[in-house]
Enzyme design. Structure first.
Site: not given
Ligand code: ADP
Ligand code: MG
Length: 620
Positions: A23, A211
């Site tokens: 990520d 998010d």
């Protein structure tokens, strides 16, 4: 010859090199793998438990480069040579970012506004790709240190809205860091995978992925059908996140003790400490009701209520984005089955509360929001490694890709076994006068009729300006990029209106399923050919009936009674034969109608031409 690795930490044999999931965040980055024993995704952590690497790069005096927590310490004290948020610059030109110039404390070169941005540190220039590669290199080193084995293969996540240039830039950064980037995966897709969504073939779900990170907010609405992830819509704000929460706290506190902006500008250490304490206060208030602290002799406090009123407007802005995303997705709020929470800032209770209220359902936050994207990337990496046999991920298109044309026929644009990436386009037109929209249905498979193939996606190209049938030119293009993403774009060339959709055609099909689809196409090849011929004859007949009917309607006054009645009879009999006739019978009937209409069509045409020649009636 295959090499067998030995893990010197555990002494065990390693059949195959591990593929890590990364990520690469705007604020924080992390690495995950599928644990070889438990087969579960885990975040790689140092012995001290640290997992997250702040996405910050510091350039020291003597050419030293540090990344992560160490670099973060210099953010405020050495703003010119401490680079943060480089992800926002990936694949961007100066023109793209100039409106946010004051956001970046380091120097972004503005001499060539069109080409990709460069960042100046001292006398050196760096591209965002290079800077990101430093972060990736740090992650790679850490992973190797923890795993005690070389790491050269990775899956990296990017926001769903990243365009080709941004994805390519991310790929390049990986390469520069010595990583073979096997795939670029959308962050919301990775998050869904980590929640175990989309892993079952019979599953069909609509999901909202909320998010909220350090500096960016993304909301994505996804549909998962049979292992295929379709991004229905994305929305968000690339300059909204947890950092804004910290800044309002700093502002609130400095107001309380009458510290001016100028004083904070001058006293970098003080403002740095205030910022760090503000972040601590925020994090503390996610699980407590009040915070107290002291910086440079000043006492500061903050209650949960005070904090919530400070950030209320930011949270409301994210909800507005959610509203837009839901609207764009074409689904109603009640059709959304899951709302999953991603990003460190979703730990704030007010955020959770407001999101649950908006979607009218309990949110799902059972997976650590800092880790969820990296965990999903690891799952994707495992699928690529071939360890998860339920999935087939190839670098060729295993089945043909095409769209539905008149009569339910499959028109193949990308034949099976095409190398990826692959691109083609074809032109289509409308069937009816004034037709304002066109449905593009995308299918995968080898059969001639779309009903025997697998539907991947569908969308409407709307807003086609009113034109006679056959005049609009709609270019449909298919692009399967290296990440296995199929982008279907439809564009009306005269007006320039355009619509597109992304699908993952290879997702969720097993080897056996692909094999079966191919076998079916061979078994049914002869039937299919006959069906296709019949469908084509019917389509031709329908178009002729339509065109002739319109012609008679428009030109009635120029035709004789017998001409009209003969034509109407021929149309009626063609309509009858259409229902039950064979392909040959339909063709004969088409010819019959043509024979009746041809003489007067030609006569009228001649008249029109001779009028035009006399200059009386200039067409158009
Ligand atoms: P990104 O995706 O942008 O890299 P992250 O998902 O790592 O970012 O989120 C980082 C943000 O989350 C920071 O602003 C951090 O302060 C915030 N954060 C982390 N933990 C908490 C918490 N417990 N409460 C509130 N905010 C938090
Ligand atoms: Mg993130």
């Amino acid at each position: 010859m295959a090499k067998i690795g030995i893990n010197i930490a555990t002494g065990s044999l390693q059949q195959q090199e591990m593929i890590v999931g990364i990520d690469l965040g705007t604020t924080n980055s992390l690495v995950a793998i599928i644990h070889p024993d438990t087969k579960k995704p885990v975040i790689l952590k140092e012995h001290d438990g640290a997992a997250m690497v702040p996405s910050v790069i510091h350039f020291g005096e003597a050419g030293s480069i540090s990344v992560g927590d160490e670099a973060k310490k210099s953010l405020v004290t050495e703003p010119h040579n401490t680079i943060f948020s480089v992800k926002r610059l990936m694949g961007k030109s100066y023109n793209d970012v100039k409106d946010h110039g004051s956001f970046f404390t380091y120097k972004i070169i503005d001499d060539n506004t069109e080409s990709l941005v460069k960042i100046q540190v001292g006398s050196r220039f760096y591209s965002p790709v290079e800077l990101s590669s430093y972060i990736l290199k740090e992650l790679k080193n850490r992973a190797e240190h923890i795993l005690k084995t070389p790491v050269t293969k990775a899956v990296i996540t990017v926001p769903a809205y990243f365009n080709d240039a941004q994805r390519q830039a991310t790929r390049d950064a990986g390469k520069l860091a010595g990583l073979d980037v096997l795939r670029i995966v959308n962050e919301p897709t990775a998050a869904s995978l980590a929640y175990g969504l989309g892993l079952r073939k019979d599953e069909s779900k609509t999901i909202a992925v909320y998010d909220l990170g350090g500096g960016t907010f993304d909301i994505s609405i996804l549909r998962i059908t049979g292992g295929i992830f379709e991004v229905l819509s994305t929305n968000g704000d690339t300059y909204l996140g947890g950092d804004d929460f910290d800044r309002t706290i700093v502002k609130y506190w400095s107001g309380r003790v009458s510290l001016t902006d100028e004083e904070l500008q001058v006293n970098k250490n003080l403002s740095q400490e205030l910022r760090l304490m503000a972040e601590n206060a925020k994090i503390h208030l996610s699980s407590n009701d009040s915070f107290k602290g002291n910086v440079a002799g000043y006492d500061f406090s903050l209650t949960k209520e005070q904090f919530e009123s400070l950030i209320k407007d930011f949270v409301e802005r994210t909800i507005q984005c959610c509203r837009n995303a839901v609207q764009d997705s074409g689904v109603s709020i009640s059709e959304i089955d899951e709302v999953i929470m991603v990003g460190g800032s979703t730990r704030v209770p007010l955020v959770k509360k407001e999101v649950a209220v908006f979607f009218g359902k309990k949110i799902n936050d059972s997976v650590n929001p800092d880790e969820v994207v990296a965990l999903g990337a690891a799952i994707q990496a495992d699928i690529l490694a071939g360890n998860n046999k339920d999935f087939l991920l190839l670098d060729i298109t295993p089945l043909s890709l095409g769209i539905e044309t008149m009569g339910g026929l499959m028109d193949v644009l990308i034949p099976r076994n095409s190398k990826v990436p692959s691109k083609t386009g074809r032109q289509y037109t409308t069937q009816k006068d004034g037709q304002g929209s066109m449905r593009i249905s995308v299918y995968q498979g080898e059969r001639d009729l779309v009903k025997d193939n697998r539907k991947l996606a569908e969308f409407n190209l709307t807003g086609i300006p009113g034109m006679p049938a056959g005049l609009p030119k709609v270019e449909v293009s298919f692009l399967v990029n290296a990440d296995g993403i199929l982008v279907v774009k439809a564009r009306e060339l005269r007006s320039g209106i355009e619509q597109s959709i992304e699908v993952k055609p290879q997702y969720g099909l097993t080897d056996e399923e692909v094999e079966k689809m191919l076998m079916d196409s061979i078994t049914h090849a002869k039937d299919d050919m006959q069906t296709r011929a019949l469908v084509e004859a019917k389509t031709e007949a329908l178009q002729l009936i339509d065109a002739t009917t319109r012609f008679i309607f428009k030109n009635r006054s120029f035709l004789t009674e017998p001409e009209i009645s003969q034509t109407e009879t021929a149309i009626r009999s063609l309509k009858e034969i259409l229902e039950t006739g064979t392909k040959d019978e339909i063709h004969r009937s088409i010819e019959g109608l043509n024979e009746i209409s041809r003489p007067y069509a030609e006569r009228l045409m001649d008249e029109a031409i001779s009028k035009t020649m006399k200059g009386k009636n200039i067409i158009n």
